[in-house]
Scaffold this active site. Structure first.
Site, PDB file in Angstrom:
ATOM      1  N   CYS A  14       0.142  -0.357  10.253  1.00 23.15           N
ATOM      2  CA  CYS A  14      -0.394  -1.330   9.293  1.00 23.15           C
ATOM      3  C   CYS A  14       0.641  -2.282   8.699  1.00 23.15           C
ATOM      4  O   CYS A  14       1.691  -1.859   8.207  1.00 23.15           O
ATOM      5  CB  CYS A  14      -1.116  -0.579   8.178  1.00 23.15           C
ATOM      6  N   ARG A  45     -18.631  -1.743  17.103  1.00 24.78           N
ATOM      7  CA  ARG A  45     -18.015  -3.057  16.841  1.00 24.78           C
ATOM      8  C   ARG A  45     -16.736  -3.253  17.645  1.00 24.78           C
ATOM      9  O   ARG A  45     -15.811  -2.431  17.577  1.00 24.78           O
ATOM     10  CB  ARG A  45     -17.713  -3.226  15.349  1.00 24.78           C
ATOM     11  N   CYS A  99     -19.503   3.203   7.851  1.00 25.32           N
ATOM     12  CA  CYS A  99     -18.840   2.491   8.937  1.00 25.32           C
ATOM     13  C   CYS A  99     -17.544   3.247   9.186  1.00 25.32           C
ATOM     14  O   CYS A  99     -16.686   3.314   8.300  1.00 25.32           O
ATOM     15  CB  CYS A  99     -18.567   1.043   8.501  1.00 25.32           C
ATOM     16  N   CYS A 134       0.849  -1.202   0.000  1.00 27.22           N
ATOM     17  CA  CYS A 134       0.000   0.000   0.000  1.00 27.22           C
ATOM     18  C   CYS A 134       0.885   1.253   0.000  1.00 27.22           C
ATOM     19  O   CYS A 134       1.860   1.324   0.748  1.00 27.22           O
ATOM     20  CB  CYS A 134      -0.914  -0.008   1.227  1.00 27.22           C
ATOM     21  N   CYS A 155     -17.287  -8.167   4.557  1.00 30.55           N
ATOM     22  CA  CYS A 155     -16.537  -6.910   4.409  1.00 30.55           C
ATOM     23  C   CYS A 155     -15.261  -7.177   3.627  1.00 30.55           C
ATOM     24  O   CYS A 155     -14.453  -8.014   4.035  1.00 30.55           O
ATOM     25  CB  CYS A 155     -16.140  -6.349   5.766  1.00 30.55           C
ATOM     26  N   CYS A 206     -20.012  -4.906   2.485  1.00 33.08           N
ATOM     27  CA  CYS A 206     -19.228  -3.770   2.977  1.00 33.08           C
ATOM     28  C   CYS A 206     -17.910  -3.772   2.223  1.00 33.08           C
ATOM     29  O   CYS A 206     -17.342  -4.834   1.958  1.00 33.08           O
ATOM     30  CB  CYS A 206     -18.988  -3.901   4.478  1.00 33.08           C
ATOM     31  N   CYS A 248       0.421   4.452   7.035  1.00 34.71           N
ATOM     32  CA  CYS A 248      -0.240   4.261   8.336  1.00 34.71           C
ATOM     33  C   CYS A 248       0.693   3.444   9.253  1.00 34.71           C
ATOM     34  O   CYS A 248       1.016   2.294   8.919  1.00 34.71           O
ATOM     35  CB  CYS A 248      -1.580   3.551   8.151  1.00 34.71           C
TER      36      CYS A 248
HETATM   37  N1  SAM Z   1      -6.827   0.518   3.038  1.00 32.69           N
HETATM   38  C1  SAM Z   1      -8.118   0.902   3.454  1.00 32.69           C
HETATM   39  C2  SAM Z   1      -8.104   2.066   4.393  1.00 32.69           C
HETATM   40  O1  SAM Z   1      -7.143   2.219   5.144  1.00 32.69           O
HETATM   41  O2  SAM Z   1      -9.079   2.818   4.415  1.00 32.69           O
HETATM   42  C3  SAM Z   1      -8.895  -0.224   4.071  1.00 32.69           C
HETATM   43  C4  SAM Z   1      -8.257  -1.261   4.936  1.00 32.69           C
HETATM   44  S1  SAM Z   1      -7.557  -0.688   6.459  1.00 32.69           S
HETATM   45  C5  SAM Z   1      -6.649  -2.065   6.921  1.00 32.69           C
HETATM   46  C6  SAM Z   1      -8.951  -0.533   7.553  1.00 32.69           C
HETATM   47  C7  SAM Z   1      -8.711  -0.142   8.988  1.00 32.69           C
HETATM   48  O3  SAM Z   1      -8.221  -1.250   9.717  1.00 32.69           O
HETATM   49  C8  SAM Z   1      -7.715   0.963   9.274  1.00 32.69           C
HETATM   50  O4  SAM Z   1      -8.236   2.231   9.050  1.00 32.69           O
HETATM   51  C9  SAM Z   1      -7.429   0.732  10.743  1.00 32.69           C
HETATM   52  O5  SAM Z   1      -8.337   1.451  11.558  1.00 32.69           O
HETATM   53  C10 SAM Z   1      -7.648  -0.791  10.916  1.00 32.69           C
HETATM   54  N2  SAM Z   1      -6.362  -1.467  11.124  1.00 32.69           N
HETATM   55  C11 SAM Z   1      -5.394  -1.661  10.198  1.00 32.69           C
HETATM   56  N3  SAM Z   1      -4.331  -2.294  10.745  1.00 32.69           N
HETATM   57  C12 SAM Z   1      -4.620  -2.483  12.053  1.00 32.69           C
HETATM   58  C13 SAM Z   1      -3.921  -3.057  13.148  1.00 32.69           C
HETATM   59  N4  SAM Z   1      -2.687  -3.539  13.008  1.00 32.69           N
HETATM   60  N5  SAM Z   1      -4.519  -3.104  14.343  1.00 32.69           N
HETATM   61  C14 SAM Z   1      -5.773  -2.613  14.498  1.00 32.69           C
HETATM   62  N6  SAM Z   1      -6.478  -2.044  13.504  1.00 32.69           N
HETATM   63  C15 SAM Z   1      -5.921  -1.963  12.294  1.00 32.69           C
HETATM   64 FE1  SF4 Z   2      -2.935   1.145   3.311  1.00 32.25          FE
HETATM   65 FE2  SF4 Z   2      -2.975  -0.105   5.654  1.00 32.25          FE
HETATM   66 FE3  SF4 Z   2      -3.247   2.527   5.575  1.00 32.25          FE
HETATM   67 FE4  SF4 Z   2      -5.263   0.951   4.653  1.00 32.25          FE
HETATM   68  S1  SF4 Z   2      -4.533   1.097   6.760  1.00 32.25           S
HETATM   69  S2  SF4 Z   2      -4.402   2.799   3.698  1.00 32.25           S
HETATM   70  S3  SF4 Z   2      -4.032  -0.741   3.840  1.00 32.25           S
HETATM   71  S4  SF4 Z   2      -1.417   1.375   4.952  1.00 32.25           S
END
Ligand code: SAM
Ligand code: SF4
Ligand code: DTB
Length: 346
Positions: free
Chosen positions: A67, A267, A195, A60, A104, A135, A64
């Site tokens: 992630c 949730r 959501c 990606c 989802c 979703c 973040c």
């Molecule tokens: N890439 C898209 C986005 O970020 O909008 C969708 C998938 S992203 C993984 C969805 C959400 O999962 C993130 O916004 C975050 O809140 C949650 N998330 C991701 N990694 C996580 C982690 N290691 N622990 C807890 N929540 C996580």
């Molecule tokens: Fe990409 Fe992970 Fe951020 Fe979603 S949460 S935008 S998958 S880096």
């Protein structure tokens, strides 16, 4: 019961000091207040069950810090291309057979590309045709993409604000907080249910937790679904060794979310595998009424279905039936029966 039981006067003008006062209550007082509000609007023994699937994993472009899928860190995750529509539909069928009512689908994108987007629309239509709620979480959307998703019959779009406006800049630098709010507004305007929630346990302060919930509660409409994730620490990310949140503070987050957004589904999301059953039960008492169900989240593990079924049985919890669509005959909403079949099979 799928729909809130009673109409509530919903507030969108919460002030920090009011939310601070909710958190400052003794634990029992806060839980009593949250649970009382929960019972006014929902069946307290029903929990909505959603299953997740990563339809496009890794690499990606966003940064973040929590992630596993960010291309900015070395997490050892194998990247994958977009799954084929048939692969997604067979995973959705398996989720339905296990008793999930919502499917989802998440993609590690900044936004969907023109090349991939037609397949995403096919996935929505196919999953919907299986009788599941749909979703998607695909990052930022253009207005045209949002409208196309609505026309394909998408029920929910997940896009998290993740944390407070102030702390956000310490967690993500490649997408602005305001852009997230714009995406949420587009989704809502297209008639798709929102959501949106975030993560705790990222080293944020109490002030940030207040700011995060305040931001959600003061949106023009409360999100229909509010995922509260407990950080799953991923080796190789900047947050790999951040300190844990006190479990009672996690329960307080759920309780305050319930009080601020009384008719939203709250949730209990990522991080359940690291929680014991007693803590999860407290979260349900505090107002959590939705979970991710199935042994995988996106890239990390979640409790086994059999463990969740056993916990539901011990607590007398039943899965919330799927919302019946206007155009379909009533007998199609049999997810609850399927869930009981799955429970009996375990
Ligand atoms: N890439 C898209 C986005 O970020 O909008 C969708 C998938 S992203 C993984 C969805 C959400 O999962 C993130 O916004 C975050 O809140 C949650 N998330 C991701 N990694 C996580 C982690 N290691 N622990 C807890 N929540 C996580
Ligand atoms: Fe990409 Fe992970 Fe951020 Fe979603 S949460 S935008 S998958 S880096
Ligand atoms: C959300 O708030 N939590 C889900 C879903 N929305 C897409 C994702 C949790 C991901 C947990 C880490 C992983 O499995 O990669």
């Amino acid at each position: 019961m799928a729909a809130p039981l009673r109409h509530a006067t919903l507030r969108h003008d919460w002030q920090n000091h009011e939310i601070e006062a909710l958190f400052a209550q003794p634990f029992n007082d806060l839980l009593f207040q949250a649970h009382s509000i929960h019972r006014q609007h929902f069946d307290p023994n029903a929990v909505q069950v959603s299953t997740l699937l990563s339809i496009k994993t890794g690499a990606c472009p966003e940064d973040c810090k929590y992630c596993s899928q960010s291309g900015h860190y070395h997490t050892g995750l194998e990247k994958e291309k977009l799954l084929a529509v048939e692969q997604v539909l067979s995973a959705a069928e398996a989720a339905r057979a296990g008793g999930a009512t919502r499917f989802c689908m998440g993609a590690a994108w900044k936004h969907p590309s023109a090349k991939d987007f037609p397949y995403v629309l096919e996935m929505v239509k196919g999953v919907r045709a299986l009788g599941l709620e749909t979703c998607m979480t695909l990052g930022q959307l253009s207005r045209e993409q949002t409208q196309a998703l609505a026309e394909a019959g998408l029920d929910y779009y997940n896009h998290n604000i993740d944390t407070s406006r102030d702390y956000y800049q310490h967690i993500i630098t490649t997408r602005r907080f305001e852009e997230r709010l714009d995406t949420l507004a587009e989704v809502r305007a297209a008639g798709i249910k929102v959501c949106s929630g975030g993560i705790v346990g990222m080293g944020e302060s109490q002030r940030d937790r207040i700011g995060f919930l305040r931001e959600l509660a003061n949106l023009p409409q409360h999100p229909d679904s509010v995922p509260i994730n407990n950080l799953v620490k991923i080796a190789g990310t900047p947050l790999e060794s951040v300190a844990d949140i006190d479990p009672f503070d996690f329960v307080r987050m759920i309780a305050v979310a319930r009080i601020l957004m009384p008719v939203s589904h709250v949730r209990l999301s990522a991080g359940r595998e690291q929680m014991n059953e007693q803590l999860q039960a407290l979260c349900f008492f505090a107002g959590a009424n939705s979970i991710f169900y199935g042994e995988r989240l996106l890239t990390t593990s979640n409790p086994l279905e059999s463990q969740d079924l056993a916990l539901f049985t011990r607590l007398g919890i039943h899965p919330e039936p799927r919302q019946v669509r206007e155009e379909e005959p009533l007998e199609k909403s049999t997810a609850s029966a399927l869930f009981h079949d799955a429970a009996a099979a375990h």
